[in-house]
Design a protein around this motif. Sequence first.
Motif, short mmCIF file in Angstrom:
data_model
loop_
_atom_site.label_atom_id
_atom_site.label_comp_id
_atom_site.label_asym_id
_atom_site.label_seq_id
_atom_site.Cartn_x
_atom_site.Cartn_y
_atom_site.Cartn_z
N GLU A 138 6.87 57.54 2.68
CA GLU A 138 7.40 56.20 2.69
C GLU A 138 6.28 55.18 2.74
O GLU A 138 5.12 55.52 2.97
CB GLU A 138 8.33 56.00 3.90
CG GLU A 138 7.63 56.12 5.25
CD GLU A 138 8.59 55.95 6.41
OE1 GLU A 138 9.82 56.00 6.20
OE2 GLU A 138 8.10 55.79 7.54
N TYR A 139 6.64 53.92 2.51
CA TYR A 139 5.70 52.83 2.65
C TYR A 139 5.94 52.20 4.02
O TYR A 139 7.06 51.77 4.33
CB TYR A 139 5.90 51.80 1.54
CG TYR A 139 5.65 52.36 0.17
CD1 TYR A 139 4.36 52.47 -0.32
CD2 TYR A 139 6.71 52.81 -0.62
CE1 TYR A 139 4.12 53.00 -1.58
CE2 TYR A 139 6.48 53.35 -1.88
CZ TYR A 139 5.19 53.44 -2.34
OH TYR A 139 4.96 53.99 -3.58
N GLY A 145 5.68 50.76 -6.46
CA GLY A 145 5.86 52.15 -6.07
C GLY A 145 5.00 53.07 -6.91
O GLY A 145 4.43 52.68 -7.94
N LEU A 160 0.74 58.48 -2.46
CA LEU A 160 1.11 57.09 -2.29
C LEU A 160 -0.13 56.26 -2.02
O LEU A 160 -0.28 55.64 -0.97
CB LEU A 160 2.10 56.94 -1.15
CG LEU A 160 3.43 57.67 -1.31
CD1 LEU A 160 4.35 57.34 -0.14
CD2 LEU A 160 4.10 57.27 -2.61
N ALA A 175 9.90 56.11 -0.21
CA ALA A 175 9.13 56.02 -1.44
C ALA A 175 9.96 56.40 -2.66
O ALA A 175 9.76 55.85 -3.75
CB ALA A 175 7.89 56.91 -1.36
N ILE A 191 2.27 46.12 3.81
CA ILE A 191 2.91 47.34 3.33
C ILE A 191 1.81 48.34 2.98
O ILE A 191 0.95 48.05 2.16
CB ILE A 191 3.78 47.07 2.08
CG1 ILE A 191 4.84 46.02 2.39
CG2 ILE A 191 4.44 48.36 1.60
CD1 ILE A 191 5.69 45.64 1.19
N SER A 192 1.82 49.49 3.63
CA SER A 192 0.78 50.49 3.41
C SER A 192 1.41 51.83 3.10
O SER A 192 2.52 52.12 3.55
CB SER A 192 -0.15 50.59 4.63
OG SER A 192 0.60 50.91 5.79
N PRO A 193 0.71 52.69 2.34
CA PRO A 193 1.30 53.97 1.94
C PRO A 193 1.30 54.99 3.07
O PRO A 193 0.40 55.02 3.92
CB PRO A 193 0.38 54.43 0.80
CG PRO A 193 -0.94 53.79 1.13
CD PRO A 193 -0.61 52.47 1.75
N ARG A 206 4.84 44.94 -3.73
CA ARG A 206 4.05 46.14 -3.94
C ARG A 206 4.69 46.94 -5.06
O ARG A 206 5.87 46.80 -5.35
CB ARG A 206 3.99 46.99 -2.66
CG ARG A 206 3.06 48.17 -2.83
CD ARG A 206 2.97 49.03 -1.59
NE ARG A 206 1.98 50.08 -1.82
CZ ARG A 206 0.70 49.96 -1.61
NH1 ARG A 206 0.21 48.84 -1.14
NH2 ARG A 206 -0.13 50.94 -1.89
#
Length: 429
Positions: free
Chosen positions: A175-176, A250, A381, A212, A169-171, A248
């Motif tokens: 959104e992620y 937020g 993010l 996000a 999961i990456s920013p 993760r």
Amino acid sequence: MRRALLVTIGALVVATVLAPRAATAQTTTTLPPLEDVTLRGRVLNADGSPVANTALRVDAVNDSGFALVGFFFSLGFSTLSCFGTDKELCPVPNSKRFNGSTDAHGNYSFTFHNAHRRGIQTDTDYVLSIGVPARSGADKFVVASYELELQDPVHNAPDLRMWDPSVTISPGEREYRVAYKRRPVSKNGGQILVNGKPLAGVGLSDTGGIDARAVEDQTFSFVANAAKDVKAAGTIYHQRFTAAPVERRGALVPLSRGAACTATRADGSAAHCGYTDGDLVTPGVVDPNPCFGTARGPCQQPVTKVTVDLGATKAVGEIRTRCGCAVQASVDGASWSNLPTSGTFGPQKMRYVAVTGESLGAVPEISVWPPWPDSGESIGLLPHSSHRGAGGTGGRPWLLALVAAAVLLVVAGAVANRRRAATGDAADA
């Protein structure tokens, strides 16, 4: 003649009365006998090697409407609490459990006594499930299962091959981004959970990301899953696969977080207002005895209106009601204007937001957001400190300092060279 006619009618009446009884007796006496059923097969790891000497179980489920829709895709079946050593947790409701184990070659076999009548498929669903440690860590499990209805004395099930994708999961901008290798020739999906509970109405976007603003600043998990139906010898084996959860936190907080709010019931009375507390899964109002169905005695009328006070006039570009409710906005609390039911709109100044509907009891949170940046730049993010490998420089200020120092050295060198060049030109002149 008349006598013959009466005799004929009497015979017909007797036949009509006795026919159902004869049919019933025939049906009762011609039911096929009960017989044992053997279910056997093999479990493989994701790399094709056998899952050796590992516990597995079969649940005979009498009420598949509950168990098979999403129970085996839940977060609960991806933890040690369900598949750890000598654990008998996570029972399937309305079921009878049979425990077993694979052998050194990954083979298993179960025999169910008097499980069905010969030649007739059972109404009971039999669900085999197994969990093995995930590559991501010993505290996580990947789970595979399949469901079938028994109809033969021996069922040779197709191989059940575990699925253990590496999920990241990456920013992103809004959104992620969720990335993992899908299971081939399968229907792939996933669940988003907060505090172990599914986040209602939230899934992966068309671009494979998690909104996000949907998760706000809460710690959330994504659990990838896959499904495939395999047919063998006239029986369909509904295979289901659940990956290990990836967690993760937020990064976004709405304008409405912690803002004052009032909840008004249908009869005009006030209720506790939990619509701005940041809890995204618990209803904003929990009534022990709501006024519907078979409620008796004093009961709570439904909450039909929630008003949020931002404390000051602010620019707002989006309101998430998590319901199909009417939305109004006001600067002074006296003059109100209508807004879209839910979603984004052009920047507007407001201090008060009013949400109305037939019942807001099931709504967990009402979130008021500023407009998104028009430039499309990052909205902050950055990776959480526990996810330093996800990209970016969050949690690493020393790296920013080194980059800044390097930039200053380059700029200083360029200025010095330009000055020396200017001095040389002047001397030549």
